[in-house]
Motif scaffolding. Structure first.
Motif, PDB file in Angstrom:
ATOM      1  N   VAL A   1      21.681   7.181  -9.688  1.00 14.70           N
ATOM      2  CA  VAL A   1      21.206   7.678 -10.834  1.00 14.70           C
ATOM      3  C   VAL A   1      19.632   6.928 -11.128  1.00 14.70           C
ATOM      4  O   VAL A   1      19.372   5.730 -10.881  1.00 14.70           O
ATOM      5  N   VAL A   2      18.576   7.723 -11.085  1.00 16.48           N
ATOM      6  CA  VAL A   2      17.228   7.459 -11.325  1.00 16.48           C
ATOM      7  C   VAL A   2      16.797   7.849 -12.545  1.00 16.48           C
ATOM      8  O   VAL A   2      17.015   9.084 -13.296  1.00 16.48           O
ATOM      9  N   GLU A   3      16.285   7.031 -13.532  1.00 15.55           N
ATOM     10  CA  GLU A   3      15.623   7.550 -14.816  1.00 15.55           C
ATOM     11  C   GLU A   3      14.180   7.134 -15.018  1.00 15.55           C
ATOM     12  O   GLU A   3      14.050   5.641 -14.793  1.00 15.55           O
ATOM     13  N   GLY A   4      13.150   7.828 -15.478  1.00 12.21           N
ATOM     14  CA  GLY A   4      12.110   7.476 -15.960  1.00 12.21           C
ATOM     15  C   GLY A   4      11.147   6.611 -15.091  1.00 12.21           C
ATOM     16  O   GLY A   4      10.363   5.978 -15.347  1.00 12.21           O
ATOM     17  N   LEU A   5      11.333   7.124 -13.538  1.00  8.43           N
ATOM     18  CA  LEU A   5      10.737   6.429 -12.492  1.00  8.43           C
ATOM     19  C   LEU A   5       9.382   6.576 -12.889  1.00  8.43           C
ATOM     20  O   LEU A   5       8.767   7.953 -12.728  1.00  8.43           O
ATOM     21  N   ARG A   6       8.208   5.586 -12.535  1.00  7.28           N
ATOM     22  CA  ARG A   6       7.032   5.575 -12.420  1.00  7.28           C
ATOM     23  C   ARG A   6       6.266   5.056 -11.283  1.00  7.28           C
ATOM     24  O   ARG A   6       6.654   3.759 -11.194  1.00  7.28           O
ATOM     25  N   LYS A   7       5.285   5.449 -10.828  1.00  5.32           N
ATOM     26  CA  LYS A   7       4.592   4.593  -9.787  1.00  5.32           C
ATOM     27  C   LYS A   7       3.200   4.980  -9.768  1.00  5.32           C
ATOM     28  O   LYS A   7       2.912   6.105  -9.540  1.00  5.32           O
ATOM     29  N   THR A   8       2.267   4.067  -9.550  1.00  2.00           N
ATOM     30  CA  THR A   8       0.940   4.185  -9.543  1.00  2.00           C
ATOM     31  C   THR A   8       0.302   3.455  -8.239  1.00  2.00           C
ATOM     32  O   THR A   8       0.988   2.640  -8.018  1.00  2.00           O
ATOM     33  N   PHE A   9      -0.777   3.948  -7.593  1.00  2.00           N
ATOM     34  CA  PHE A   9      -1.366   3.261  -6.505  1.00  2.00           C
ATOM     35  C   PHE A   9      -2.997   3.418  -6.929  1.00  2.00           C
ATOM     36  O   PHE A   9      -3.545   4.147  -7.798  1.00  2.00           O
ATOM     37  N   GLN A  10      -3.494   2.057  -6.244  1.00  6.36           N
ATOM     38  CA  GLN A  10      -4.992   2.023  -6.499  1.00  6.36           C
ATOM     39  C   GLN A  10      -5.765   2.899  -5.433  1.00  6.36           C
ATOM     40  O   GLN A  10      -5.282   2.627  -4.231  1.00  6.36           O
ATOM     41  N   VAL A  11      -6.648   3.634  -5.718  1.00  6.72           N
ATOM     42  CA  VAL A  11      -7.438   4.523  -4.705  1.00  6.72           C
ATOM     43  C   VAL A  11      -9.069   4.381  -5.163  1.00  6.72           C
ATOM     44  O   VAL A  11      -9.484   3.687  -6.274  1.00  6.72           O
TER      45      VAL A  11
ATOM     46  N   GLY B   1     -16.969   5.029  -5.685  1.00  5.07           N
ATOM     47  CA  GLY B   1     -16.542   3.705  -5.022  1.00  5.07           C
ATOM     48  C   GLY B   1     -15.779   2.820  -5.961  1.00  5.07           C
ATOM     49  O   GLY B   1     -15.631   1.913  -5.405  1.00  5.07           O
ATOM     50  N   ARG B   2     -15.528   3.168  -7.258  1.00  3.76           N
ATOM     51  CA  ARG B   2     -14.578   2.189  -8.049  1.00  3.76           C
ATOM     52  C   ARG B   2     -13.206   2.382  -7.647  1.00  3.76           C
ATOM     53  O   ARG B   2     -12.650   3.481  -7.133  1.00  3.76           O
ATOM     54  N   ARG B   3     -12.296   1.388  -7.969  1.00  2.00           N
ATOM     55  CA  ARG B   3     -10.757   1.233  -8.005  1.00  2.00           C
ATOM     56  C   ARG B   3     -10.255   2.167  -9.217  1.00  2.00           C
ATOM     57  O   ARG B   3     -10.594   2.055 -10.351  1.00  2.00           O
ATOM     58  N   GLU B   4      -9.358   3.174  -8.819  1.00  2.00           N
ATOM     59  CA  GLU B   4      -8.684   3.846  -9.869  1.00  2.00           C
ATOM     60  C   GLU B   4      -7.368   3.852  -9.765  1.00  2.00           C
ATOM     61  O   GLU B   4      -6.833   3.864  -8.610  1.00  2.00           O
ATOM     62  N   ARG B   5      -6.385   4.126 -10.678  1.00  2.00           N
ATOM     63  CA  ARG B   5      -5.046   4.294 -10.417  1.00  2.00           C
ATOM     64  C   ARG B   5      -4.734   5.697 -10.417  1.00  2.00           C
ATOM     65  O   ARG B   5      -5.172   6.523 -11.337  1.00  2.00           O
ATOM     66  N   PHE B   6      -4.001   5.956  -9.274  1.00  2.00           N
ATOM     67  CA  PHE B   6      -3.584   7.310  -9.015  1.00  2.00           C
ATOM     68  C   PHE B   6      -1.881   7.454  -9.346  1.00  2.00           C
ATOM     69  O   PHE B   6      -1.109   6.740  -8.730  1.00  2.00           O
ATOM     70  N   VAL B   7      -1.591   8.275 -10.335  1.00  2.00           N
ATOM     71  CA  VAL B   7       0.012   8.355 -10.650  1.00  2.00           C
ATOM     72  C   VAL B   7       0.584   9.336  -9.644  1.00  2.00           C
ATOM     73  O   VAL B   7       0.370  10.348  -9.831  1.00  2.00           O
ATOM     74  N   ALA B   8       1.423   8.432  -8.946  1.00  2.00           N
ATOM     75  CA  ALA B   8       2.144   9.449  -7.682  1.00  2.00           C
ATOM     76  C   ALA B   8       3.504   9.883  -8.430  1.00  2.00           C
ATOM     77  O   ALA B   8       4.040  11.077  -7.963  1.00  2.00           O
ATOM     78  N   VAL B   9       4.169   9.159  -9.027  1.00  2.00           N
ATOM     79  CA  VAL B   9       5.510   9.428  -9.711  1.00  2.00           C
ATOM     80  C   VAL B   9       5.483   9.302 -11.222  1.00  2.00           C
ATOM     81  O   VAL B   9       4.994   8.260 -11.548  1.00  2.00           O
ATOM     82  N   ASP B  10       5.735  10.292 -12.004  1.00  2.00           N
ATOM     83  CA  ASP B  10       5.608  10.110 -13.511  1.00  2.00           C
ATOM     84  C   ASP B  10       7.096  10.600 -14.103  1.00  2.00           C
ATOM     85  O   ASP B  10       7.202  11.646 -13.915  1.00  2.00           O
ATOM     86  N   ASP B  11       7.684   9.846 -14.492  1.00  2.00           N
ATOM     87  CA  ASP B  11       8.812   9.766 -15.523  1.00  2.00           C
ATOM     88  C   ASP B  11       9.947  10.685 -14.630  1.00  2.00           C
ATOM     89  O   ASP B  11      10.407  11.889 -15.418  1.00  2.00           O
ATOM     90  N   VAL B  12      10.288  10.317 -13.538  1.00  2.00           N
ATOM     91  CA  VAL B  12      11.193  11.401 -12.558  1.00  2.00           C
ATOM     92  C   VAL B  12      12.420  10.835 -12.944  1.00  2.00           C
ATOM     93  O   VAL B  12      12.920   9.366 -12.822  1.00  2.00           O
ATOM     94  N   SER B  13      13.615  11.614 -13.477  1.00  2.00           N
ATOM     95  CA  SER B  13      14.971  11.271 -13.558  1.00  2.00           C
ATOM     96  C   SER B  13      15.826  12.264 -12.971  1.00  2.00           C
ATOM     97  O   SER B  13      15.791  13.597 -12.909  1.00  2.00           O
ATOM     98  N   PHE B  14      16.939  11.870 -12.146  1.00  2.00           N
ATOM     99  CA  PHE B  14      17.842  12.883 -11.479  1.00  2.00           C
ATOM    100  C   PHE B  14      19.156  11.889 -11.283  1.00  2.00           C
ATOM    101  O   PHE B  14      19.032  10.627 -11.231  1.00  2.00           O
TER     102      PHE B  14
END
Length: 562
Positions: free
Chosen positions: A274-284, A289-302
């Motif tokens: 069971v996966v609920e509300g999964l979220r993952k960000t990465f720094q890119v 040239g600045r560091r930013e957060r990239f949202v790779a997984v956003d509110d995933v549930s299954f």
């Protein structure tokens, strides 16, 4: 009559030990034509193409005739041959990560030849590289120019390789499984780009692929190879009706859409995952040239039922593999929960015993078995090590017995137990990887593009094997794939991901036969089929135009606005 620009006549390729791997490859490609070269792994497709490009492994030798623009390359001095290949040939490989320097940026790679060979100024080379990346469907090329290979997915890397090859405007393109790592929409975009080049520049292409549906849709003719020989050459549009050789008919039969077997493996309704509300960000890095957060997984549930099979599909970069890696403990989620058999798995396991316990429940099979297997180990040693780690069977005879059972379970010949990965075909290596995962007797098997690099007949064999294992053992399958056809063959449920989110999920019939999301319909429309023509879904973007708004919306700037 259009002139012939590339011709192979009775080409043979032999190893340093004298073993002949290609016996008789005979074909011709005309200007503006795409000739498909199809066949199972080990049939000699890639070796024949590498002989044309002068990229055979050390000690290999070729005989027979190779003619480029009418020039027999065997009669040319070395310098003239190098110039001819440099001016006339471009080659795109199947595994882009192996051909990129992991320490240099994509921008360095893209502009190197433009500056050193074509003589362009650095600023002009940069603009040209950005335009080429946009042309092959990369939505934020300025960002990608600053990134390194390790920060990009396999699909993005393949697009980079295609763009770099096209930068020198070669009239002959040798394409070795260039769409293997691409999702269907990106595949359509790339093939549409190449179709434009064919029309406007008379580009000739030798197109190696294991996807017969794609070959039938984008090629003019198709040459079929088996055991190092071309067995027949057919008009692509009518190859299914005209095929005379039994081998060709077998390939075409394997490529037919699967018939659904709704009498799936017995499964319980209680979820094992069971996966609920999964979220993952990465720094890119941002284009500035600045560091930013990239949202790779956003509110995933299954959820995944015990004994069930769930496919997660979507384009490269949609978050599929990141989701799988979080479930397997290879990445840590920023938010949300993962529960396996009712136990929380959101946080990484602490200590070797806890990690071993989790590995006994969830195992992962990766896309490239050659990279995931130790090249120094024999098949027997690889499986024995896995058995010893997971089951701690002390007596050697018990370990040997279990290894024999695993080989039988994946339908792998016992004579191959003492072979090393380099001596195995792609399908055989993938069977070893599956056997190694089964050594833990897991309850969940995560398949990350596990069949995308295999030829069509081997794909069917592996998918049939996995379905048999699911029926016999009750293991639950989580299949990450960009290929909707393979998901339809194996899974009973599917979830569609886009930009890190799940757009819709349900049974195969609910989602793939009657999709509710426009994106799902676009995926289905991009699947090659009779009468299908690749078309561009993203307009070309020049270097001065803004990046795609969709990509920008998924980036949260650190300390300001992009």
């Amino acid at each position: 009559m259009t002139r012939t620009v590339l011709e192979l006549e009775q080409l043979a390729v032999a190893t340093p030990a004298g073993r002949t791997l290609v016996h008789d490859c005979t074909l011709a490609v005309r200007a503006g034509e795409t000739l498909g070269l199809v066949g199972e792994s080990g049939s000699g497709k890639t070796l024949s193409t590498r002989a044309v490009a002068g990229l055979l492994p050390s000690g290999f030798r070729s005989t027979g005739a190779i003619r480029i623009d009418g020039h027999d390359i065997a009669s040319l001095p070395a310098r003239d041959l190098r110039d001819l290949r440099a001016r006339r040939l471009g080659m795109v490989f199947q595994t882009p990560r192996a051909h990129l320097n992991p320490l240099r940026s994509i921008g360095d790679f893209m502009t190197e030849a433009l500056v050193a060979v074509a003589g362009e100024k650095p600023d002009a080379a940069h603009r040209r590289a950005v335009d080429l990346l946009a042309e092959v469907g990369i939505r934020d090329p300025e960002r990608v120019m600053r990134q390194r290979p390790g920060e990009l997915s396999g699909g993005l890397l393949q697009r980079v390789m295609i763009a770099a090859t096209l930068s020198m405007d070669p009239p002959i393109l040798l394409a070795d499984e260039i769409t293997t790592a691409l999702d269907v929409t990106t595949q359509e975009e790339v093939m549409a780009v190449i179709a434009d080049l064919r029309r406007h520049r008379d580009l000739a292409m030798l197109f190696i692929t294991h996807d017969l549906a794609l070959a039938g849709a984008v090629c003019d003719r198709v040459a079929v190879m088996k055991d190092g020989r071309t067995v027949e050459t057919l008009a692509a549009a009518t190859m299914r009706e005209d095929a005379a050789d039994p081998y060709t008919r077998r390939l075409l039969s394997a490529a037919l859409p699967p018939e659904r077997d709704d009498a799936a493996a017995p499964r319980r309704e209680d979820p094992v995952l069971v996966v609920e509300g999964l979220r993952k960000t990465f720094q890119v890095r941002s284009p500035r040239g600045r560091r930013e957060r990239f949202v790779a997984v956003d509110d995933v549930s299954f959820s995944l039922a015990a004994g069930g099979a769930l496919g997660i599909v979507g384009e490269s970069g949609s978050g599929k593999s990141t989701t799988a890696r979080i479930i397997c403990g290879l990445e840590t989620a920023d938010a949300g929960t993962v529960a396996v058999k009712g136990e929380p798995w959101t946080r990484p396991a602490r200590g070797a015993p806890a990690r071993r316990a989790r590995a006994g429940v969830v195992q992962m099979v990766f896309q490239d078995p050659y990279q995931s297997l130790d090249p120094r180990q024999t098949v027997r040693a690889c499986l024995a090590e896995a058995v010893a780690v997971h089951r701690r069977l002390a007596p050697r005879r018990e370990i040997d017995r279990r290894v024999a059972e695993l080989l039988a379970a994946v339908r792998l010949d016992a004579d191959l137990a003492d072979a090393r990965p380099r001596a195995l075909s792609g399908g055989q290596r993938q069977r070893v990887a599956i056997a190694r995962a089964l050594a833990a007797e897991p309850e969940i098997l995560v398949l990350d593009e596990a069949v995308s690099a295999l030829d069509v007949t081997t794909q069917v064999e592996i998918l049939t094997l996995l379905d048999t294992i699911r029926r016999e053992t009750g293991v639950a399958l989580l299949m990450i794939s960009h290929d909707l056809t393979t998901v339809r063959r194996l899974c009973d449920r599917v979830a569609v991901m886009h930009s890190g989110r799940i757009l819709e999920q349900g049974t195969i019939a609910e989602v793939l036969d009657a999709p509710s999301a426009d994106y799902t319909r676009a995926l289905l429309d991009s699947i090659p089929r009779p009468g299908w023509t690749p078309r561009r879904r993203l307009p070309p973007r020049t270097s001065h135009q803004p990046a795609a708004a969709q990509a920008a919306a998924r980036i949260v700037t650190t300390g300001g606005h992009p």
